[in-house]
Motif scaffolding. Sequence first.
Motif, PDB file in Angstrom:
ATOM      1  N   ASN A  95     -14.037  16.930  -1.473  1.00  0.00           N
ATOM      2  CA  ASN A  95     -14.054  18.232  -2.143  1.00  0.00           C
ATOM      3  C   ASN A  95     -13.166  19.293  -1.503  1.00  0.00           C
ATOM      4  O   ASN A  95     -12.874  20.308  -2.134  1.00  0.00           O
ATOM      5  CB  ASN A  95     -15.495  18.755  -2.222  1.00  0.00           C
ATOM      6  CG  ASN A  95     -16.382  17.843  -3.030  1.00  0.00           C
ATOM      7  OD1 ASN A  95     -15.949  17.231  -3.992  1.00  0.00           O
ATOM      8  ND2 ASN A  95     -17.639  17.720  -2.634  1.00  0.00           N
ATOM      9  N   ALA A  96     -12.758  19.079  -0.262  1.00  0.00           N
ATOM     10  CA  ALA A  96     -11.924  20.081   0.414  1.00  0.00           C
ATOM     11  C   ALA A  96     -10.612  19.480   0.937  1.00  0.00           C
ATOM     12  O   ALA A  96      -9.539  19.954   0.584  1.00  0.00           O
ATOM     13  CB  ALA A  96     -12.706  20.723   1.567  1.00  0.00           C
ATOM     14  N   SER A 106       2.151  19.022  -2.999  1.00  0.00           N
ATOM     15  CA  SER A 106       2.749  19.246  -4.322  1.00  0.00           C
ATOM     16  C   SER A 106       3.524  20.555  -4.395  1.00  0.00           C
ATOM     17  O   SER A 106       4.536  20.643  -5.086  1.00  0.00           O
ATOM     18  CB  SER A 106       1.668  19.245  -5.403  1.00  0.00           C
ATOM     19  OG  SER A 106       1.026  17.997  -5.465  1.00  0.00           O
ATOM     20  N   LYS A 107       3.047  21.564  -3.678  1.00  0.00           N
ATOM     21  CA  LYS A 107       3.697  22.879  -3.706  1.00  0.00           C
ATOM     22  C   LYS A 107       4.750  23.043  -2.615  1.00  0.00           C
ATOM     23  O   LYS A 107       5.317  24.113  -2.454  1.00  0.00           O
ATOM     24  CB  LYS A 107       2.651  23.984  -3.578  1.00  0.00           C
ATOM     25  CG  LYS A 107       1.780  24.116  -4.807  1.00  0.00           C
ATOM     26  CD  LYS A 107       0.830  25.278  -4.687  1.00  0.00           C
ATOM     27  CE  LYS A 107       0.074  25.474  -5.981  1.00  0.00           C
ATOM     28  NZ  LYS A 107      -0.869  26.600  -5.891  1.00  0.00           N
ATOM     29  N   GLY A 108       4.976  21.989  -1.821  1.00  0.00           N
ATOM     30  CA  GLY A 108       6.001  22.066  -0.786  1.00  0.00           C
ATOM     31  C   GLY A 108       5.579  22.832   0.453  1.00  0.00           C
ATOM     32  O   GLY A 108       6.411  23.427   1.133  1.00  0.00           O
ATOM     33  N   VAL A 109       4.276  22.822   0.746  1.00  0.00           N
ATOM     34  CA  VAL A 109       3.749  23.478   1.945  1.00  0.00           C
ATOM     35  C   VAL A 109       3.051  22.402   2.787  1.00  0.00           C
ATOM     36  O   VAL A 109       1.831  22.401   2.912  1.00  0.00           O
ATOM     37  CB  VAL A 109       2.754  24.612   1.583  1.00  0.00           C
ATOM     38  CG1 VAL A 109       2.447  25.461   2.805  1.00  0.00           C
ATOM     39  CG2 VAL A 109       3.279  25.463   0.442  1.00  0.00           C
ATOM     40  N   PRO A 110       3.831  21.502   3.350  1.00  0.00           N
ATOM     41  CA  PRO A 110       3.239  20.322   3.997  1.00  0.00           C
ATOM     42  C   PRO A 110       2.338  20.619   5.186  1.00  0.00           C
ATOM     43  O   PRO A 110       1.462  19.814   5.495  1.00  0.00           O
ATOM     44  CB  PRO A 110       4.448  19.491   4.401  1.00  0.00           C
ATOM     45  CG  PRO A 110       5.592  20.431   4.415  1.00  0.00           C
ATOM     46  CD  PRO A 110       5.285  21.493   3.413  1.00  0.00           C
ATOM     47  N   LYS A 111       2.517  21.753   5.851  1.00  0.00           N
ATOM     48  CA  LYS A 111       1.668  22.056   7.004  1.00  0.00           C
ATOM     49  C   LYS A 111       0.195  22.050   6.608  1.00  0.00           C
ATOM     50  O   LYS A 111      -0.652  21.511   7.311  1.00  0.00           O
ATOM     51  CB  LYS A 111       2.061  23.404   7.628  1.00  0.00           C
ATOM     52  CG  LYS A 111       1.168  23.831   8.771  1.00  0.00           C
ATOM     53  CD  LYS A 111       1.241  22.840   9.933  1.00  0.00           C
ATOM     54  CE  LYS A 111       0.250  23.176  11.016  1.00  0.00           C
ATOM     55  NZ  LYS A 111      -0.437  22.020  11.547  1.00  0.00           N
ATOM     56  N   PHE A 112      -0.130  22.659   5.462  1.00  0.00           N
ATOM     57  CA  PHE A 112      -1.519  22.688   5.016  1.00  0.00           C
ATOM     58  C   PHE A 112      -1.960  21.304   4.530  1.00  0.00           C
ATOM     59  O   PHE A 112      -3.134  20.958   4.632  1.00  0.00           O
ATOM     60  CB  PHE A 112      -1.732  23.764   3.954  1.00  0.00           C
ATOM     61  CG  PHE A 112      -1.501  25.141   4.490  1.00  0.00           C
ATOM     62  CD1 PHE A 112      -2.342  25.677   5.450  1.00  0.00           C
ATOM     63  CD2 PHE A 112      -0.425  25.898   4.059  1.00  0.00           C
ATOM     64  CE1 PHE A 112      -2.124  26.949   5.971  1.00  0.00           C
ATOM     65  CE2 PHE A 112      -0.199  27.168   4.570  1.00  0.00           C
ATOM     66  CZ  PHE A 112      -1.051  27.690   5.531  1.00  0.00           C
ATOM     67  N   GLY A 113      -1.017  20.542   4.025  1.00  0.00           N
ATOM     68  CA  GLY A 113      -1.322  19.156   3.656  1.00  0.00           C
ATOM     69  C   GLY A 113      -1.669  18.336   4.877  1.00  0.00           C
ATOM     70  O   GLY A 113      -2.606  17.534   4.869  1.00  0.00           O
ATOM     71  N   GLU A 114      -0.938  18.581   5.952  1.00  0.00           N
ATOM     72  CA  GLU A 114      -1.217  17.883   7.204  1.00  0.00           C
ATOM     73  C   GLU A 114      -2.622  18.234   7.705  1.00  0.00           C
ATOM     74  O   GLU A 114      -3.369  17.366   8.156  1.00  0.00           O
ATOM     75  CB  GLU A 114      -0.179  18.247   8.265  1.00  0.00           C
ATOM     76  CG  GLU A 114      -0.406  17.524   9.577  1.00  0.00           C
ATOM     77  CD  GLU A 114       0.540  17.957  10.686  1.00  0.00           C
ATOM     78  OE1 GLU A 114       0.745  17.147  11.604  1.00  0.00           O
ATOM     79  OE2 GLU A 114       1.066  19.092  10.645  1.00  0.00           O
ATOM     80  N   ASP A 115      -2.995  19.497   7.597  1.00  0.00           N
ATOM     81  CA  ASP A 115      -4.326  19.924   8.038  1.00  0.00           C
ATOM     82  C   ASP A 115      -5.419  19.154   7.296  1.00  0.00           C
ATOM     83  O   ASP A 115      -6.389  18.693   7.906  1.00  0.00           O
ATOM     84  CB  ASP A 115      -4.521  21.426   7.828  1.00  0.00           C
ATOM     85  CG  ASP A 115      -3.644  22.276   8.739  1.00  0.00           C
ATOM     86  OD1 ASP A 115      -3.070  21.734   9.716  1.00  0.00           O
ATOM     87  OD2 ASP A 115      -3.524  23.488   8.464  1.00  0.00           O
ATOM     88  N   GLY A 116      -5.284  19.020   5.993  1.00  0.00           N
ATOM     89  CA  GLY A 116      -6.281  18.302   5.201  1.00  0.00           C
ATOM     90  C   GLY A 116      -6.370  16.834   5.579  1.00  0.00           C
ATOM     91  O   GLY A 116      -7.457  16.267   5.687  1.00  0.00           O
TER      92      GLY A 116
END
Length: 159
Positions: A95-96, A106-116
């Motif tokens: 869920n998070a 998808s939005k090109g902000v991989p840093k936050f993708g890495e966090d998840g």
Amino acid sequence: MKMVMMFMVMMMVSESSMIDQTCKETPDFNLCVSLLNSDPRGSSADTSGLALILVDKIKVLATKTLHEINGLYKKRPELKQALGECSRRYKTILNADVPEAIEAISKGVPKFGEDGVIDAGVEASVCEEGFKGKSPLTSLTKSMQKISNVTRAIVRMLL
């Protein structure tokens, strides 16, 4: 006809080499190649696409683990507390962490993708530790940790 066949062979080689080249930069080449080759989108995906495929694999594994946890509630009532903690952890992944990673990549902000992606591995580790060495979920949690590590390596290529 020969030209078309040569082109198709060259395309397959380049598709395969994209996965191979990307997976060489991860901590588990064989797992990476296996996961990406098992998805039809892998053959034509760029690095972001490969990362998203692996995030989908995290989602599938988290769903499978949650189903396993729900089944264990009835079979292993003595593990109710640890299973409850794991259920919360895997729901957090679903869920998070997964939505955060998908949106960020998808939005090109991989840093936050890495966090998840990192958090998915951490949640699995904390779940496993709750059993104090007697976990019925060890193979699933280890798989989550491995997939998270491979996914993280690919997401880092986008930074």
